[in-house]
Design an enzyme around this catalytic site. Structure first.
Site, PDB file in Angstrom:
ATOM      1  N   GLY A 167      -8.688 -35.360 -41.180  1.00 57.72           N
ATOM      2  CA  GLY A 167      -7.679 -34.288 -40.387  1.00 57.72           C
ATOM      3  C   GLY A 167      -8.229 -34.636 -38.917  1.00 57.72           C
ATOM      4  O   GLY A 167      -9.179 -35.314 -38.895  1.00 57.72           O
ATOM      5  N   ASN A 168      -8.576 -33.576 -38.434  1.00 57.35           N
ATOM      6  CA  ASN A 168      -8.608 -33.707 -36.982  1.00 57.35           C
ATOM      7  C   ASN A 168      -9.026 -32.024 -36.517  1.00 57.35           C
ATOM      8  O   ASN A 168      -8.978 -31.176 -37.299  1.00 57.35           O
ATOM      9  CB  ASN A 168      -7.965 -33.818 -36.077  1.00 57.35           C
ATOM     10  CG  ASN A 168      -6.622 -33.336 -35.819  1.00 57.35           C
ATOM     11  OD1 ASN A 168      -6.620 -31.648 -36.044  1.00 57.35           O
ATOM     12  ND2 ASN A 168      -5.326 -33.979 -36.432  1.00 57.35           N
ATOM     13  N   ARG A 169      -9.802 -31.690 -35.591  1.00 57.06           N
ATOM     14  CA  ARG A 169     -10.796 -30.230 -35.648  1.00 57.06           C
ATOM     15  C   ARG A 169      -9.103 -29.095 -34.607  1.00 57.06           C
ATOM     16  O   ARG A 169      -9.811 -28.693 -34.444  1.00 57.06           O
ATOM     17  CB  ARG A 169     -11.836 -30.215 -34.058  1.00 57.06           C
ATOM     18  CG  ARG A 169     -12.791 -31.263 -34.773  1.00 57.06           C
ATOM     19  CD  ARG A 169     -13.977 -31.537 -34.185  1.00 57.06           C
ATOM     20  NE  ARG A 169     -14.767 -32.377 -34.365  1.00 57.06           N
ATOM     21  CZ  ARG A 169     -15.501 -32.774 -35.488  1.00 57.06           C
ATOM     22  NH1 ARG A 169     -15.852 -31.437 -35.649  1.00 57.06           N
ATOM     23  NH2 ARG A 169     -16.363 -33.539 -35.390  1.00 57.06           N
ATOM     24  N   ALA A 221      -1.530 -32.059 -33.566  1.00 64.22           N
ATOM     25  CA  ALA A 221      -2.353 -32.543 -33.324  1.00 64.22           C
ATOM     26  C   ALA A 221      -2.009 -33.746 -34.582  1.00 64.22           C
ATOM     27  O   ALA A 221      -3.126 -33.330 -35.582  1.00 64.22           O
ATOM     28  CB  ALA A 221      -4.221 -32.500 -33.156  1.00 64.22           C
TER      29      ALA A 221
END
Ligand code: CTP
Length: 398
Positions: free
Chosen positions: A208-210, A276
């Protein structure tokens, strides 16, 4: 501007409750119909008689009226209102609202209300700054509630700092601005992507990402308030949205996000790609949990579909496509390349070099770069205000 607006004023128990009298007077003077709910504690600070006289309506405190046995329906109240203003909003009431602790009429009505909710916090400066309180306020904002910031000055404790409830004039002005917001996106259909994507490795792990999703949700809220019919395709976030003009489609992976977008894009007027999206996903999804081994693990990744590019390929002349670019270096150059590569109408550039910009913040600092190459830098602002700037720029495209 408040003519014939139905407003519930929720008064909770803080010293600033005395300002509720003037607030009621101003709301009524501006043409609003006002019904007042007080918490039991608020009655210790200001008499119900004062507020009943000024609002020209009986004051509601209990779930039922002990004198005639009438039931005070929080559901009916919530549906009646065009706006619910909680002023003063104490740390206690906000804590209950953020956590659905429905032990008084003010809170049950809040939980049932479908209208926009405005909170005017009041408390001592240290209470205001306490992480428990700031977390509750953030939670309430993430539910789409509006916080009318308290002012700095001398507080009831004698301390000087932030925590004084906004003046009634400021609250009325805030409401007037809200209601005068133009419905300039009425009849426009808008697709927005938001948040991160989660690319599954096995049943318990993902890449995943932030991304918090805050920017995409703020755009959805702004456009919905301006009359647009919004489809929000969101990756996993802790955000919520309750606006009736927003249809929320929750997805996990880049592929799911792509499929949801591809399906509804043909009928959209505008698409804003604020998510994102992961650029890579594991080649293989393992349906059993990967067990720990003594040697290293190599994960093979394959490219995901670029949703913005795919939509850019099928975009019709009347459709507008907006993208974001999160860059760390050669920002403008990279962003301009993305406009052409993805067939965008303009791009919103976030530079991670700017403090307060990018992921997981409540603020953002953007530069809009148009197809013609115009560069428009903006100040550091809340994501709500940034959303308004972006939406105004979209309006210029029509
Ligand atoms: N985007 C998308 N689908 C992807 C990747 C990106 O729709 N698979 C969109 C983003 O939502 C954003 C824009 O494309 O609006 C640019 O995303 P960004 O991550 O900045 O660029 P990338 O094209 O992924 O390139 P790089 O990561 O190399 O900068």
């Amino acid at each position: 501007m408040l003519q014939n607006k139905n407003i519930i004023l929720g008064v909770s128990g803080g010293i600033a409750a005395y300002k509720a009298a003037n607030l009621t007077r101003l709301l009524v003077k501006n043409g609003a119909h006002v019904k007042i709910i007080m918490t039991p504690m608020a009655k210790e600070f200001i008499t119900p008689l004062t507020l009943a006289t000024l609002s020209k309506n009986p004051i509601l405190v209990d779930f039922y009226n002990p004198e005639n046995g009438d039931w005070n329906s929080h559901v009916d109240l919530g549906l009646w209102a065009d706006a619910y203003v909680i002023a003063p909003a104490t740390a206690n009431s906000m804590g209950k609202m953020a956590n659905a602790i429905a032990d008084n009429l003010l809170i049950t009505t809040y939980l049932s209300a479908r209208c926009p909710v405005f909170l005017a916090p009041t408390m001592d400066l240290d209470m205001y700054k306490h992480p428990a309180n700031t977390k509750n306020m953030e939670t309430l904002q993430s539910y789409g509630n509006f916080i009318i910031e308290p002012e700095s000055g001398e507080l009831a404790s004698g301390l000087i700092g932030k925590g004084r409830m906004a003046e009634p004039e400021t609250i009325v002005e805030y409401l007037e601005n809200f209601f005068s917001q133009k419905q300039d996106f009425k009849n426009k259909k808008v697709l927005i992507t938001a948040g991160p994507t989660h690319e599954g490795i096995d049943p318990v792990r993902f890449i995943g990402n932030r991304s918090s999703g805050k920017m995409g949700y703020a755009l959805a809220e702004n456009l919905a308030n301006r009359g647009a019919e919004v489809t929000l395709v969101s990756g996993p976030t802790s955000m919520n949205i309750s606006n009736l003009n927003v249809k929320l489609i929750q997805v996990n992976s880049a592929e799911e996000m792509y499929l949801a977008c591809a399906k509804c894009f043909p009928e959209q007027d505008i698409a804003i790609m604020a998510a994102a999206v992961a650029d890579y996903t594991p080649k293989e999804y393992l349906d059993k949990k990967v067990k720990k081994k003594t040697h290293n693990l190599v994960l093979e990744l394959v490219a995901t579909k670029d949703i913005a590019s795919e939509l850019g390929k099928i975009k019709k002349a009347h459709q507008k496509l907006i993208g974001f670019a999160l860059e760390t270096n050669n920002e403008e150059e990279n962003a301009k390349l993305k406009i052409t590569k993805k067939n965008l109408d303009f791009i919103v550039l976030n530079s991670l070099q700017d403090k307060g910009a990018g992921f997981q913040t409540d603020t953002n600092k953007i530069t809009i770069i148009t197809r013609k190459g115009d560069i428009k830098p903006f100040e550091l602002k809340s994501k709500q205000d940034v959303a308004a700037d972006i939406v105004n720029e979209i309006k210029n495209l029509f």
